[in-house]
Design an enzyme around this catalytic site. Structure first.
Site, PDB file in Angstrom:
ATOM      1  N   ASP A 211      32.327  77.641  35.867  1.00  0.00           N
ATOM      2  CA  ASP A 211      32.867  78.715  35.037  1.00  0.00           C
ATOM      3  C   ASP A 211      34.400  78.668  35.024  1.00  0.00           C
ATOM      4  O   ASP A 211      35.020  78.487  36.082  1.00  0.00           O
ATOM      5  CB  ASP A 211      32.389  80.053  35.620  1.00  0.00           C
ATOM      6  CG  ASP A 211      32.638  81.213  34.687  1.00  0.00           C
ATOM      7  OD1 ASP A 211      32.118  81.194  33.565  1.00  0.00           O
ATOM      8  OD2 ASP A 211      33.358  82.153  35.086  1.00  0.00           O
ATOM      9  N   GLU A 277      33.647  74.116  32.522  1.00  0.00           N
ATOM     10  CA  GLU A 277      33.985  74.931  31.363  1.00  0.00           C
ATOM     11  C   GLU A 277      35.523  74.970  31.308  1.00  0.00           C
ATOM     12  O   GLU A 277      36.154  75.942  31.726  1.00  0.00           O
ATOM     13  CB  GLU A 277      33.420  76.365  31.489  1.00  0.00           C
ATOM     14  CG  GLU A 277      33.584  77.130  30.194  1.00  0.00           C
ATOM     15  CD  GLU A 277      33.691  78.652  30.348  1.00  0.00           C
ATOM     16  OE1 GLU A 277      33.521  79.354  29.347  1.00  0.00           O
ATOM     17  OE2 GLU A 277      33.978  79.147  31.461  1.00  0.00           O
TER      18      GLU A 277
HETATM   19  C1  GLC Z   1      33.082  82.316  31.287  1.00  0.00           C
HETATM   20  C2  GLC Z   1      31.709  82.801  30.915  1.00  0.00           C
HETATM   21  C3  GLC Z   1      31.834  84.191  30.365  1.00  0.00           C
HETATM   22  C4  GLC Z   1      32.422  85.083  31.436  1.00  0.00           C
HETATM   23  C5  GLC Z   1      33.746  84.542  31.932  1.00  0.00           C
HETATM   24  C6  GLC Z   1      34.192  85.209  33.187  1.00  0.00           C
HETATM   25  O1  GLC Z   1      33.875  82.141  30.187  1.00  0.00           O
HETATM   26  O2  GLC Z   1      31.115  81.899  30.016  1.00  0.00           O
HETATM   27  O3  GLC Z   1      30.600  84.678  29.922  1.00  0.00           O
HETATM   28  O4  GLC Z   1      32.617  86.375  30.943  1.00  0.00           O
HETATM   29  O5  GLC Z   1      33.671  83.170  32.226  1.00  0.00           O
HETATM   30  O6  GLC Z   1      33.420  84.786  34.274  1.00  0.00           O
END
Ligand code: GLC
Length: 541
Positions: A211, A277
């Site tokens: 994440d 991500e």
């Molecule tokens: C990432 C997740 C999202 C979340 C954020 C904070 O972007 O995909 O859904 O709100 O991180 O953890």
């Protein structure tokens, strides 16, 4: 058990994910196995048939950890547990076993940037300035006027700092106040996560989706952010205040790469995948996370997820992603954080046709593509009222469309009450006005449905190794047709609104996949004609 693409990759010395097609399961909305209205681990296990039938190889499941759910599970209170609403560790083990029995892989979501404020580490940190856990988080004295230490903003709106009365300092949170950021400059935090990774690897997971992987480390001096010339650097930010700043000190700091070098050693010992991500839309900055092949194995490339139906921008986004250390990006058109592609592309069947054409282009490019649950049904965003909204972004802005609920509504498995998703009177989030034609059951019975087209597309990728190996050579530099050749395969889509044609390399070509099913098995030579939004995959014998 299927003959998976990953088995073929392994035989040829490529990592198992190189040939895989991934699928994101947004757990809360996939399938409710316990009848309480919320998707859970048992529900996912019971629906694995659908994923195997569809032809995916790798399942990424969103967080299932104990959490107060302020950000729907991205606020973790215990990294080695399962929230009772989703099941327990025995359910998790049963899921791993069931996934593996089908020849699929399971990647779990790791949330290392922040914990929940309900995590015992934060409770301890907050208890006093000299608590041993204090330095697990980021605390700063107030500015001279008593306000926050700098001008950083939260992605979800408002300042990124909240004042703690008891200890007289502010804590940093790049998301909600209930999601305090960890201090990755503290070696004790890194050691905690080494153990967390090993805990899940020992339980059999095949990797981690990390994440906000670009955010973990912050500039050590916490300087004010300057105003942005182009409000682009932090594309996840949802408020204009957040987007007006140039996020050069709060995210994407060079030291974050050291975290992944450290994790790479752990993951490689298990043959596990590190998929970041990395929400950075500048391809050169993104490349730093993957090019040296000692950090992340793969990073999502989010540019295609931010586009409307714009052929020039799509061309740039695809070319840039395909050129980065080929094979190191994960392609996505959809996620649980963005409006669904048919909605972004104008809605209705036209939006669906554009989505299928764009997905056809992604599926043959170097890298590992992912579908987000419901993409295979051509779902548009669920339509919700503000009263039905659940996402903190919707609640903060007072606009259900500004929030992320529309793409998160539960999967309609079949027509009727509960849609086969739940036996509870109400799902946790409204379905958002689905029709019978949206459902898995109706589409599965109809060979001409979107679902069958997506399945045929995945089958074509699996059947033709040229779509998974070698360089992509672009066949057009401008005009409405986007096309490339990989070995003896050509992938082409007409992204314009008039018929168009593509000159083909020499030889006779066979249509192996067509967004128009009637085209399949046809032979073409010289050129291929394409209707607006039509895409094909061709191979030469
Ligand atoms: C990432 C997740 C999202 C979340 C954020 C904070 O972007 O995909 O859904 O709100 O991180 O953890």
């Amino acid at each position: 058990m299927t003959t998976s693409s990953s088995a073929e990759a392994a035989q040829q010395g490529r990592p198992w994910w190189a040939d895989a097609t991934g699928y994101e399961v947004y757990l809360r909305s996939f399938a409710d196995g316990t009848g309480d209205g919320l998707g859970d681990l048992r529900g996912l296990r019971e629906r694995l048939d659908h994923l195997e039938w569809l032809g995916v190889d790798l399942v990424w499941v969103t967080p299932f950890y104990p959490s107060p759910m302020h950000d729907h599970g991205y606020d973790v209170a215990d990294y080695t547990g399962v929230d009772p609403r989703f099941g327990d560790l025995a359910d998790f083990d049963a899921l791993v076993a069931a996934v593996h029995a089908r020849g699929l892989r399971l990647v779990i979501d790791l949330v290392p940037n922040h914990t929940s404020s309900a995590h015992p580490w934060f409770a301890a940190a907050r208890s006093s300035r000299d608590n041993p856990y204090r330095d697990y988080y980021i605390w700063r004295d107030p500015a001279a006027d008593g306000g926050p230490p700098n001008n950083w903003t939260s992605h979800f709106g408002g300042p990124a700092w909240t004042y703690d009365e008891a200890t007289g300092q502010y804590w940093l949170h790049l998301f909600l106040p209930e999601q305090p950021d960890l201090n990755w400059r503290n070696p004790a935090v890194a050691a905690e996560f080494d153990a967390i990774l090993r805990f899940w690897l020992e339980r059999g997971v095949d990797g981690f989706r990390i994440d906000v992987a670009h955010m973990l480390v912050k500039h050590p001096d916490y300087p004010d952010l300057p105003l942005a010339a182009e409000p682009q650097r932090s594309p996840q930010g949802t408020t204009s205040e957040h987007l007006s700043l140039d996020h050069i000190y709060d995210v994407d700091q060079p030291e974050v790469l050291d975290v992944y070098r450290r994790w790479r050693k752990i993951a490689d010992a298990y043959g596990a995948l590190l998929l970041g991500e990395v929400y950075v839309l500048d391809i050169d900055r993104l490349a730093r996370y993957v090019v040296d092949r000692d950090g992340l194995h793969l990073s999502f490339w989010f540019a295609p997820l931010h586009l409307g139906w714009d052929v020039a921008r799509l061309r740039t986004a695809l070319r840039e992603g395909a050129a980065v250390a080929p094979g190191s990006v994960s392609w996505v058109l959809a996620s649980h954080d963005r409006p669904r592609p048919p909605t972004r592309f104008g809605g209705g069947d036209l939006g669906r046709a554009c989505s299928l054409a764009a997905t056809t282009l992604l599926l043959g490019l170097p890298g590992t593509p992912f579908l987000f649950q419901g993409e295979e049904l051509g779902l548009t965003d669920g339509e919700l009222t503000l009263a039905e909204a659940q996402d903190p972004v919707a609640l903060h802005t007072g606009d259900p469309r500004a929030g992320r609920d529309g793409c998160r509504t539960p999967i309609p498995w079949e027509p009727g009450a509960g849609h086969g998703f739940t036996t509870a009177p109400e799902p946790w989030l409204a379905f958002g006005r689905r029709t019978p034609a949206d459902t898995v059951a109706v589409q599965r019975a109809d060979e001409d449905s979107w679902l069958h087209r997506y399945r045929a597309l995945l089958a074509a990728r699996r059947a033709h190794p040229d779509l998974r190996t070698g360089e992509a050579v672009w066949l057009t530099d401008d005009g409405p047709v986007l096309a490339y050749r990989r070995g003896a395969a050509v992938v082409a889509a007409n992204c314009g609104d008039e018929p168009a044609s593509l000159d083909l390399p020499e030889g006779t070509w066979t249509v192996r996949f067509g967004t128009d099913r009637q085209r399949e098995a046809a032979q073409v030579a010289g050129a291929v004609d394409l209707a607006p939004t039509e895409a094909v995959i061709l191979t030469r014998e």
